[in-house]
Design a protein around this motif. Structure first.
Motif, mmCIF file in Angstrom:
data_model
loop_
_atom_site.group_PDB
_atom_site.id
_atom_site.type_symbol
_atom_site.label_atom_id
_atom_site.label_comp_id
_atom_site.label_asym_id
_atom_site.label_seq_id
_atom_site.Cartn_x
_atom_site.Cartn_y
_atom_site.Cartn_z
ATOM 1 N N LEU A 1 54.720 53.434 90.577
ATOM 2 C CA LEU A 1 55.486 52.623 91.524
ATOM 3 C C LEU A 1 55.939 53.444 92.744
ATOM 4 O O LEU A 1 55.941 52.954 93.875
ATOM 5 N N ILE A 2 56.319 54.703 92.490
ATOM 6 C CA ILE A 2 56.842 55.534 93.578
ATOM 7 C C ILE A 2 55.751 55.857 94.596
ATOM 8 O O ILE A 2 55.959 55.707 95.801
ATOM 9 N N ASP A 3 54.613 56.271 94.122
ATOM 10 C CA ASP A 3 53.506 56.554 95.040
ATOM 11 C C ASP A 3 53.157 55.308 95.836
ATOM 12 O O ASP A 3 52.865 55.370 97.025
ATOM 13 N N MET A 4 53.182 54.185 95.141
ATOM 14 C CA MET A 4 52.814 52.925 95.791
ATOM 15 C C MET A 4 53.756 52.650 96.968
ATOM 16 O O MET A 4 53.308 52.356 98.075
ATOM 17 N N LEU A 5 55.062 52.817 96.734
ATOM 18 C CA LEU A 5 56.024 52.527 97.804
ATOM 19 C C LEU A 5 56.064 53.629 98.863
ATOM 20 O O LEU A 5 56.146 53.353 100.057
ATOM 21 N N MET A 6 55.968 54.889 98.409
ATOM 22 C CA MET A 6 56.031 55.992 99.369
ATOM 23 C C MET A 6 54.818 56.009 100.292
ATOM 24 O O MET A 6 54.888 56.533 101.399
ATOM 25 N N SER A 7 53.705 55.467 99.831
ATOM 26 C CA SER A 7 52.512 55.517 100.669
ATOM 27 C C SER A 7 52.358 54.283 101.557
ATOM 28 O O SER A 7 51.409 54.177 102.315
ATOM 29 N N ARG A 8 53.294 53.365 101.465
ATOM 30 C CA ARG A 8 53.255 52.228 102.412
ATOM 31 C C ARG A 8 53.464 52.778 103.823
ATOM 32 O O ARG A 8 54.366 53.583 104.066
ATOM 33 N N SER A 9 52.655 52.310 104.753
ATOM 34 C CA SER A 9 52.672 52.929 106.080
ATOM 35 C C SER A 9 54.013 52.756 106.793
ATOM 36 O O SER A 9 54.402 53.588 107.600
ATOM 37 N N GLU A 10 54.742 51.668 106.457
ATOM 38 C CA GLU A 10 56.051 51.476 107.110
ATOM 39 C C GLU A 10 56.969 52.656 106.820
ATOM 40 O O GLU A 10 57.798 53.032 107.640
ATOM 41 N N PHE A 11 56.829 53.233 105.616
ATOM 42 C CA PHE A 11 57.678 54.351 105.239
ATOM 43 C C PHE A 11 57.019 55.693 105.537
ATOM 44 O O PHE A 11 57.676 56.664 105.866
ATOM 45 N N LEU A 12 55.704 55.729 105.376
ATOM 46 C CA LEU A 12 54.990 57.006 105.455
ATOM 47 C C LEU A 12 54.791 57.486 106.889
ATOM 48 O O LEU A 12 54.852 58.680 107.148
ATOM 49 N N THR A 13 54.561 56.576 107.815
ATOM 50 C CA THR A 13 54.122 57.010 109.138
ATOM 51 C C THR A 13 55.159 57.082 110.257
ATOM 52 O O THR A 13 54.909 57.744 111.243
ATOM 53 N N PRO A 14 56.327 56.419 110.164
ATOM 54 C CA PRO A 14 57.209 56.469 111.337
ATOM 55 C C PRO A 14 57.719 57.871 111.614
ATOM 56 O O PRO A 14 58.127 58.574 110.692
ATOM 57 N N TYR A 15 57.688 58.256 112.856
ATOM 58 C CA TYR A 15 58.149 59.589 113.223
ATOM 59 C C TYR A 15 59.669 59.673 113.125
ATOM 60 O O TYR A 15 60.226 60.625 112.613
ATOM 61 N N THR A 16 60.347 58.654 113.610
ATOM 62 C CA THR A 16 61.802 58.625 113.512
ATOM 63 C C THR A 16 62.205 57.353 112.784
ATOM 64 O O THR A 16 62.523 56.345 113.406
ATOM 65 N N PRO A 17 62.145 57.402 111.443
ATOM 66 C CA PRO A 17 62.338 56.169 110.677
ATOM 67 C C PRO A 17 63.753 55.622 110.777
ATOM 68 O O PRO A 17 64.036 54.554 110.301
ATOM 69 N N TYR A 18 64.635 56.369 111.439
ATOM 70 C CA TYR A 18 66.041 55.974 111.455
ATOM 71 C C TYR A 18 66.464 55.307 112.742
ATOM 72 O O TYR A 18 67.609 54.941 112.903
ATOM 73 N N GLN A 19 65.540 55.167 113.702
ATOM 74 C CA GLN A 19 65.962 54.586 114.969
ATOM 75 C C GLN A 19 66.624 53.238 114.708
ATOM 76 O O GLN A 19 66.009 52.329 114.170
ATOM 77 N N PRO A 20 67.890 53.118 115.092
ATOM 78 C CA PRO A 20 68.585 51.872 114.803
ATOM 79 C C PRO A 20 67.915 50.707 115.523
ATOM 80 O O PRO A 20 67.229 50.896 116.513
#
Lengths: 466, 128
Positions: free
Chosen positions: A85-104
């Protein structure tokens, strides 16, 4: 095949002319001849791509991963099972690829992950505030030191010898920069010497640091250690293994002000040493002095639930000269693994996992200490890890025993003599839920053979006539 | 939030601070303009009683939702009292910048420094 980067003589001439020199020699004329490279670099000739690939593959095959051997190696990083399950979610591109995933306003999903992660960590530690993670355990410890220095301006850190050597080294490096004196407190019978600890804490103590379970796997009396600092200005910092927090008293209930640690055990693979994430939780009083970022929950103008980065004003990118840390990122993706793991395990699961580790650790300690030439380094209660003493000749002897065991497919643990001040004939053995009782029994056999072989060699060599 | 106001009788520093002198002690705060520019104040870091402040130098910080800003001392001296109430109600700086939003009281080391400060009209003129 030609050289990959091509600079033609014309290119060179053009570049030199642009900066107004006639030749390369003229360009470097300012550098004394004696220190200039004379002739080409001694490098092998270029290889065709297929040959390079074959060579790299050959090098990669020399790595031995935790899947190639039965490993009891821990000392900070642990071979836990990572559910698919973890690999599945961690490899989703929404989570894996953003450079600054925290931009509000852009990445509500990323911010929500941070928020959920923080919530899980505060529940685990019993402390009200968590940041959204830092690089790894040791930098979390060092950042806690900086927090203390900013909070009370005192000049001394008191550090238990039970703190992970990497954390202690990182902290020491930071202390040099801030002109803070470090006072070391030794272990006694495997745990922080309570008298020496209390004696080391005074009015000028900025922070005290201990680890629970400590580096030798022993469970410390965290409450007593924290209480000893009660009448001083010191910030109480505890480094914890999050996996043990299902069964150990939460730091928040023991008087710990700042709980930090390495999060790798929560759903992150070993990955040959990283990347992973460090967690950082604190009491409300230190909220504004915490490093890194914090995601908060809010409502938008229509009253809908949303997430934002909060307390951003303290961050390095806004106020570099007064930033509360030099940590300008979080390990968002790895922390995602952490929160998914905790959700997968559940409230009861983390307790059961802790209990299982407790039982297996004690079974393994009893079994291995019964091996001829092997004893326990201390008799304190342990969880997940314990220290053995091998009756061999110093660190070199321990290393040879480890090599012999590895050759038999069993990595028995971490030689404590590798660290400065570490017990020369000590071996730190770690357990995860992946290590079965049968594997422990087999390790006892492998270790017995290896220790016997080492002692036989040592005996033979000392008996060589003069 | 309070309406724009710059009371008579206060002394003003161009960095948007005010001082009210009473004998050898002065009360410091930030002006309506400063709190308006900051927005909602969420944290006030109280300096230690007994610490020294120097005219023109920062003596503390206020944090708003948007930024953290230095607060400049209009006069020099020793902090004799801080507004502890701001710890729980930092929004008083927005609501009542010249009253409940006061920050520190300072025993002046060089009362003559007040001559360098602006009166109401001179300060207001700097804002336009």
């Amino acid at each position: 095949m030609s050289s990959y980067i091509s600079t033609t003589p014309d290119d060179l001439r053009e570049m030199l002319a642009a900066i107004g020199v006639g030749s390369i020699d003229e360009l470097f004329a300012g550098i004394p001849e004696g220190v200039r490279l004379d002739g080409g670099l001694d490098l092998p000739a270029g290889l065709p791509e297929q040959d390079v690939y074959a060579h790299l593959l050959e090098l990669a095959r020399k790595n031995v991963s935790a899947e190639d051997e039965v490993t009891f190696l821990g000392a900070g990083m642990y071979d836990h099972y990572v559910p698919a399950l973890i690999d599945m979610l961690m490899s989703r591109s929404e989570f894996l690829t953003p450079y600054t995933p925290y931009q509000p306003e852009i990445s509500q999903g990323g911010l929500q992950v941070m928020f959920e992660y923080q919530t899980a960590m505060t529940e685990l530690t019993g402390l009200p505030v968590s940041n959204a993670s830092v690089y790894e355990g040791p930098s979390a410890v060092a950042a806690a030191g900086y927090l203390a220095k900013l909070a009370n301006g005192k000049g001394r850190f008191v550090v238990s010898a039970g703190l992970h050597p990497h954390s202690a080294q990182t902290l020491r490096t930071l202390a040099v920069g801030y002109g803070i004196e470090v006072v070391d407190v030794p272990l006694k019978d495997g745990v922080t010497d309570p008298q020496a600890w209390a004696a080391a804490i005074d009015e000028d103590t900025s922070a005290v640091f201990f680890q629970n379970p400590n580096f030798l796997g022993a469970v410390e009396d965290a409450k007593a250690l924290a209480d000893a600092a009660k009448n001083s200005p010191a910030v109480v910092v505890g480094q914890y293994d999050p996996i043990t927090l299902g069964i150990l008293a939460p730091p928040g209930e023991c008087g710990v002000d700042v709980a930090v640690g390495e999060g790798q055990a929560l759903g992150n693979r070993l990955d040959f040493g990283g990347p992973s994430f460090g967690f950082f939780c604190a009491t409300e009083a230190y909220l504004r002095r915490m490093p890194g970022r914090i995601a908060g929950e809010t409502k938008d103008v229509d009253g809908r639930r949303g997430f934002v980065l909060t307390l951003q004003t303290r961050e390095q990118h806004i106020r570099r000269e007064k930033a509360t840390s030099n940590i300008c990122t979080s390990q968002a993706l790895n922390a995602l693994g952490g929160v998914v793991y905790l959700s997968w395990l559940g409230r009861q699961g983390i307790v059961e996992l802790g209990e299982l580790l407790l039982q297996r650790t004690h079974y393994a300690r009893t079994t291995l200490a019964a091996v001829d030439g092997v004893s326990t380094l201390h008799d304190q209660p342990v969880v997940r890890e314990f220290a053995l003493d091998l009756d061999v000749d110093g660190l070199a002897g321990v290393e040879r025993v480890v090599s012999r065991c590895c050759a038999a497919g069993y990595n028995p643990g971490y030689p404590l003599g590798r660290d400065e001040g570490g017990h020369p004939t000590g071996l730190l053995v770690a357990l995860t839920e992946q290590r079965t009782r049968e594997q422990v029994d087999r390790l006892a056999e492998v270790l017995a053979e290896a220790v016997a072989a080492e002692r036989a060699t040592a005996t033979t060599s000392t008996e060589v006539p003069a | 939030m309070a309406d724009a106001s710059y009371p008579e009788g206060l002394l003003y520093h161009p960095e948007h601070d005010w001082a009210q002198i009473d004998g050898d002690v002065a009360t410091f705060g930030i002006t309506w303009f400063a709190q308006d520019a900051l927005g909602e104040v969420v944290f006030f870091e109280a300096p230690a009683v007994g610490s020294t402040v120097t005219a023109g130098e920062p003596y503390t910080e206020v944090e708003s939702v948007k930024a953290v800003s230095d607060v400049i001392a209009p006069l020099s001296g020793e902090v004799v009292e801080v507004n502890e109430a701001l710890g729980d109600t930092p929004e008083a700086v927005n609501e009542d910048p010249y009253g409940a939003g006061w920050m520190v009281k300072v025993r002046l080391s060089d009362p003559a420094e007040k001559d360098a400060l602006l009166d109401r009209d001179a300060y207001v003129a700097t804002l336009s």
